[in-house]
Design an enzyme around this catalytic site. Structure first.
Site, PDB file in Angstrom:
ATOM      1  N   ASP A 154       0.814  -1.213   0.000  1.00  0.00           N
ATOM      2  CA  ASP A 154       0.000   0.000   0.000  1.00  0.00           C
ATOM      3  C   ASP A 154       0.849   1.266   0.000  1.00  0.00           C
ATOM      4  O   ASP A 154       0.453   2.280  -0.577  1.00  0.00           O
ATOM      5  CB  ASP A 154      -0.939  -0.010   1.211  1.00  0.00           C
ATOM      6  CG  ASP A 154      -2.085  -1.002   1.036  1.00  0.00           C
ATOM      7  OD1 ASP A 154      -2.663  -1.049  -0.062  1.00  0.00           O
ATOM      8  OD2 ASP A 154      -2.397  -1.736   1.994  1.00  0.00           O
TER       9      ASP A 154
ATOM     10  N   GLU B 133       3.156   4.091   5.968  1.00  0.00           N
ATOM     11  CA  GLU B 133       4.424   4.818   5.956  1.00  0.00           C
ATOM     12  C   GLU B 133       4.362   5.939   6.993  1.00  0.00           C
ATOM     13  O   GLU B 133       3.337   6.610   7.137  1.00  0.00           O
ATOM     14  CB  GLU B 133       4.699   5.403   4.565  1.00  0.00           C
ATOM     15  CG  GLU B 133       4.695   4.378   3.439  1.00  0.00           C
ATOM     16  CD  GLU B 133       5.807   3.363   3.565  1.00  0.00           C
ATOM     17  OE1 GLU B 133       6.924   3.758   3.950  1.00  0.00           O
ATOM     18  OE2 GLU B 133       5.554   2.172   3.290  1.00  0.00           O
TER      19      GLU B 133
END
Length: 319
Positions: free
Chosen positions: A82, A288
């Protein structure tokens, strides 16, 4: 005089669509060199010669996607997890260029959300037989997310997970064990101010978790559909709990019953302002971690991204 027009002669040869594929060499556990060879063969079987790049840095995905879009690629394909998909999508938002997805990561929530198959050959088939679909994208302080964003405990879980996975490999069971261990450590609470002006309120929380992904949260909380189906975002706030409360949260997550957890509040929102006295906050965007200066302004960008999706519904859980 005959005014009827002759139909135009067909071109001597049809030039295939220009496709750029960006593979993240570090995403998931599979060998990307082998995947690159398979991908080349699958495209050549369709008389397509894609431009394939094997990239080893996360920031390189964004710049390569932007360069491909500016060079005129009709389809920019991102292969990875992702975070990889997020990087490529960020470069394409608002450009009209369509994003293709090869789900090669650990969880692949964005692909699951759109019904994109997890099997490589089936996912490649979608690139050529699917249809472009516009999807909404989340944004916080100019940074985009396709699934989730969070601050607080969730950021610490992901940071610890990256450390553990670097040692034991990027596998689901590694992530699960790391999450449970991190949950039972001591954590500092955040004092967050919600809103602007005189109506703003300050609350003490352990985490703020915001999602626009039915695939990621719907299996744990049936209330989420009521938000997401109306084009809004789900904002989860976890208020202070002790160790027993943390145990109940863990068990509820395992049995997919987050709606039964005391201290976990759900708000359906169109946008949100989150502020804190801190100079910066660690914020997760699709897994992230980045540092952003508060206040954090969350909003939804409707139909901001074009994505190639299956022409027919597909059960991505079964590949």
């Amino acid at each position: 005089m005959n005014h009827s027009q002759e139909p135009p002669a067909p071109p001597a040869s049809l030039k295939p669509a220009r496709i750029t594929v960006l593979l993240n060499a570090k995403a998931g556990a599979r060998n990307k060199e082998i995947i690159q060879q398979r991908l080349q063969a699958l495209c050549q079987a369709r008389a397509i010669e894609p431009e394939i790049h094997l990239l080893r840095r996360g920031d390189a995905i964004f710049w390569a996607a932007r360069q491909a879009q500016r060079a005129g690629s009709d389809l920019v394909v991102a292969g990875g997890g992702d975070g990889t998909i997020n990087a490529a999508a960020t470069a394409l938002i608002g450009t009209g260029t369509t994003l293709g997805v090869l789900p090669l990561g650990t969880f692949n929530y964005f692909a699951r959300n759109l019904g994109i198959p997890l099997d490589l050959e089936a996912a490649v088939d979608v690139l050529f037989t699917g249809r472009p679909q516009t999807v909404s994208v989340g944004e916080v302080n100019g940074r985009n997310f396709l699934n989730t964003s969070s601050i607080g405990l969730h950021s610490r879980i992901l940071a610890e997970g990256e450390r553990v996975k670097a040692r034991f490999g990027r596998r689901r069971w590694v992530a699960a064990i790391s999450t449970v261990v991190t949950l039972f450590k001591r954590h500092r609470y955040l004092r967050l101010r919600f809103g602007l002006g005189p109506d703003a309120s300050t609350e003490k929380i352990l985490l703020a978790f915001l999602t626009i992904s039915q695939a990621q949260i719907g299996q744990f909380d049936p209330r989420a559909a009521g938000c997401l189906d109306t084009g809004r975002m789900c904002l989860y706030l976890m208020h202070p709990v002790g160790r027993w409360g943390m145990l109940r949260l863990t068990l509820s997550a395992l049995f997919r019953r987050l709606h039964q957890v005391d201290g976990l509040e759900l708000r359906c929102i169109d946008e949100a302002w989150l502020d804190t006295p801190r100079h910066s906050l660690r914020v997760t965007l699709d897994g992230e971690i980045v540092s952003l200066a508060p206040p954090l302004h969350y909003r939804l960008l409707p139909d901001a991204l074009s994505v190639m999706t299956p022409a027919e519904p597909h059960d991505s859980e079964n590949g």
